[in-house]
Design a protein around this motif. Structure first.
Motif, PDB file in Angstrom:
ATOM      1  N   SER A   1     -10.358  -0.306  -8.940  1.00  0.00           N
ATOM      2  CA  SER A   1      -9.848   0.052  -7.608  1.00  0.00           C
ATOM      3  C   SER A   1      -9.766   1.565  -7.451  1.00  0.00           C
ATOM      4  O   SER A   1     -10.052   2.108  -6.381  1.00  0.00           O
ATOM      5  CB  SER A   1      -8.474  -0.577  -7.369  1.00  0.00           C
TER       6      SER A   1
ATOM      7  N   LYS B   1       0.704   2.963  -3.174  1.00  0.00           N
ATOM      8  CA  LYS B   1      -0.652   3.280  -3.627  1.00  0.00           C
ATOM      9  C   LYS B   1      -1.111   4.584  -2.954  1.00  0.00           C
ATOM     10  O   LYS B   1      -1.868   4.552  -1.977  1.00  0.00           O
ATOM     11  CB  LYS B   1      -1.604   2.124  -3.316  1.00  0.00           C
TER      12      LYS B   1
ATOM     13  N   ASP C   1       0.817  -1.208   0.000  1.00  0.00           N
ATOM     14  CA  ASP C   1       0.000   0.000   0.000  1.00  0.00           C
ATOM     15  C   ASP C   1       0.856   1.266   0.000  1.00  0.00           C
ATOM     16  O   ASP C   1       0.366   2.353  -0.294  1.00  0.00           O
ATOM     17  CB  ASP C   1      -0.920   0.021   1.225  1.00  0.00           C
TER      18      ASP C   1
ATOM     19  N   THR D   1     -13.156   3.029  -6.622  1.00  0.00           N
ATOM     20  CA  THR D   1     -13.517   2.772  -5.225  1.00  0.00           C
ATOM     21  C   THR D   1     -12.848   3.768  -4.292  1.00  0.00           C
ATOM     22  O   THR D   1     -13.489   4.362  -3.416  1.00  0.00           O
ATOM     23  CB  THR D   1     -13.105   1.349  -4.817  1.00  0.00           C
ATOM     24  N   GLN D   2     -11.537   3.970  -4.476  1.00  0.00           N
ATOM     25  CA  GLN D   2     -10.798   4.881  -3.607  1.00  0.00           C
ATOM     26  C   GLN D   2     -11.221   6.337  -3.826  1.00  0.00           C
ATOM     27  O   GLN D   2     -11.304   7.120  -2.868  1.00  0.00           O
ATOM     28  CB  GLN D   2      -9.288   4.733  -3.842  1.00  0.00           C
TER      29      GLN D   2
ATOM     30  N   TYR E   1     -12.788   8.981  -1.038  1.00  0.00           N
ATOM     31  CA  TYR E   1     -12.268  10.327  -0.821  1.00  0.00           C
ATOM     32  C   TYR E   1     -13.354  11.373  -1.024  1.00  0.00           C
ATOM     33  O   TYR E   1     -13.449  12.333  -0.249  1.00  0.00           O
ATOM     34  CB  TYR E   1     -11.087  10.621  -1.752  1.00  0.00           C
TER      35      TYR E   1
ATOM     36  N   GLU F   1      -3.024   2.021  -9.702  1.00  0.00           N
ATOM     37  CA  GLU F   1      -4.400   1.545  -9.542  1.00  0.00           C
ATOM     38  C   GLU F   1      -4.965   1.149 -10.907  1.00  0.00           C
ATOM     39  O   GLU F   1      -4.561   1.695 -11.933  1.00  0.00           O
ATOM     40  CB  GLU F   1      -5.294   2.650  -8.946  1.00  0.00           C
TER      41      GLU F   1
ATOM     42  N   ARG G   1      -4.901   5.174  -2.323  1.00  0.00           N
ATOM     43  CA  ARG G   1      -5.463   4.405  -1.207  1.00  0.00           C
ATOM     44  C   ARG G   1      -5.128   5.056   0.134  1.00  0.00           C
ATOM     45  O   ARG G   1      -5.960   5.129   1.030  1.00  0.00           O
ATOM     46  CB  ARG G   1      -4.925   2.973  -1.263  1.00  0.00           C
TER      47      ARG G   1
ATOM     48  N   ALA H   1      -7.365   8.120   0.570  1.00  0.00           N
ATOM     49  CA  ALA H   1      -8.738   7.748   0.904  1.00  0.00           C
ATOM     50  C   ALA H   1      -8.850   7.306   2.361  1.00  0.00           C
ATOM     51  O   ALA H   1      -9.779   7.708   3.076  1.00  0.00           O
ATOM     52  CB  ALA H   1      -9.223   6.635  -0.028  1.00  0.00           C
ATOM     53  N   GLU H   2      -7.903   6.496   2.807  1.00  0.00           N
ATOM     54  CA  GLU H   2      -7.940   5.996   4.182  1.00  0.00           C
ATOM     55  C   GLU H   2      -7.776   7.137   5.187  1.00  0.00           C
ATOM     56  O   GLU H   2      -8.459   7.186   6.213  1.00  0.00           O
ATOM     57  CB  GLU H   2      -6.841   4.951   4.384  1.00  0.00           C
TER      58      GLU H   2
END
Length: 217
Positions: free
Chosen positions: A185, A8, A5, A188-189, A193, A181, A11, A14-15
């Motif tokens: 994917s 990425k 990750d 999704t991210q 966000y 990505e 990702r 977003a997290e």
């Protein structure tokens, strides 16, 4: 976070913003935020500034069209990161500037926060536009995001330079490759966000209004 990750950035962005959004919504309904609930639902400056710093590579991926945004955004995020070493929350940071009567002065933490917030909003609109189209070109999504968020605050010369730079944008496929990505994917991210950053941006806007500062300066 898994080791792969680290490569990425989308990702990680977003997290980080999902975590910020969760911290806002944990004790409060953001849509009904008042000055009282803003005080009881504080946002810590350190995780906020860290999340914002994760967005910086995205501006670099967009190339020359957003070079102005990258340079301005990174400098102002760096200021907030430095401020977070001695200031605990966004509210405390803004209160300090208000007490020092320097809110609208160049270089103030509060002024920098407003500029950073616009960068986050630009990315949010960009992601919305990317998801809404099947085209590989980013010119239309990026132009819409710029026109909606940044253009009202820029002079003619900057708007002209950005318009010229739009022709050097990477394609969507090239951007996704830089972000490591695939289309599924990334969507999704980006959706994570969009929702999370909207809550964070709304919170910041309400914070400015609660202190009678406004957001159009």
């Amino acid at each position: 976070m898994a080791a792969d990750d680290n490569n990425k950035p989308l990702r990680k962005i977003a997290e980080a913003f999902k975590s910020l959004s969760n911290s806002i919504n944990k004790d409060d309904d953001t849509n009904n935020t008042t000055s009282e609930t803003l005080d009881s639902c504080t946002m810590e400056l350190a995780p906020f500034s860290n999340a914002c710093s994760l967005v910086s590579p995205l501006f670099r991926c967009l190339g020359i069209a957003f070079r102005f945004a990258e340079m301005d955004y990174v400098a102002k995020v760096d200021d907030l990161v430095e401020a977070s070493k001695s200031i605990s929350t966004l509210q405390a940071m803004m209160d300090g500037d208000i007490e020092s009567n320097c809110v609208r002065k160049g270089g103030s933490h509060t002024r920098n926060l407003l500029r950073v917030k616009r960068g986050l909003d630009m990315v949010r609109v960009l992601f919305e536009q990317i998801i809404a189209t099947d085209e590989n070109s980013l010119k239309s999504p990026a132009s819409t995001a710029y026109a909606q968020v940044f253009a009202p605050h820029h002079n003619w010369a900057i708007r002209k330079a950005v318009a010229a730079g739009m022709y050097a944008l990477p394609t969507k496929a090239q951007l996704l490759m830089k972000l490591n990505e695939d289309e599924v994917s990334a969507r999704t991210q980006m959706q994570i966000y969009i929702g999370a950053s909207a809550a964070v941006i709304l919170y910041i806007d309400k914070l400015f209004h609660s202190k009678d500062l406004g957001i159009d300066w």
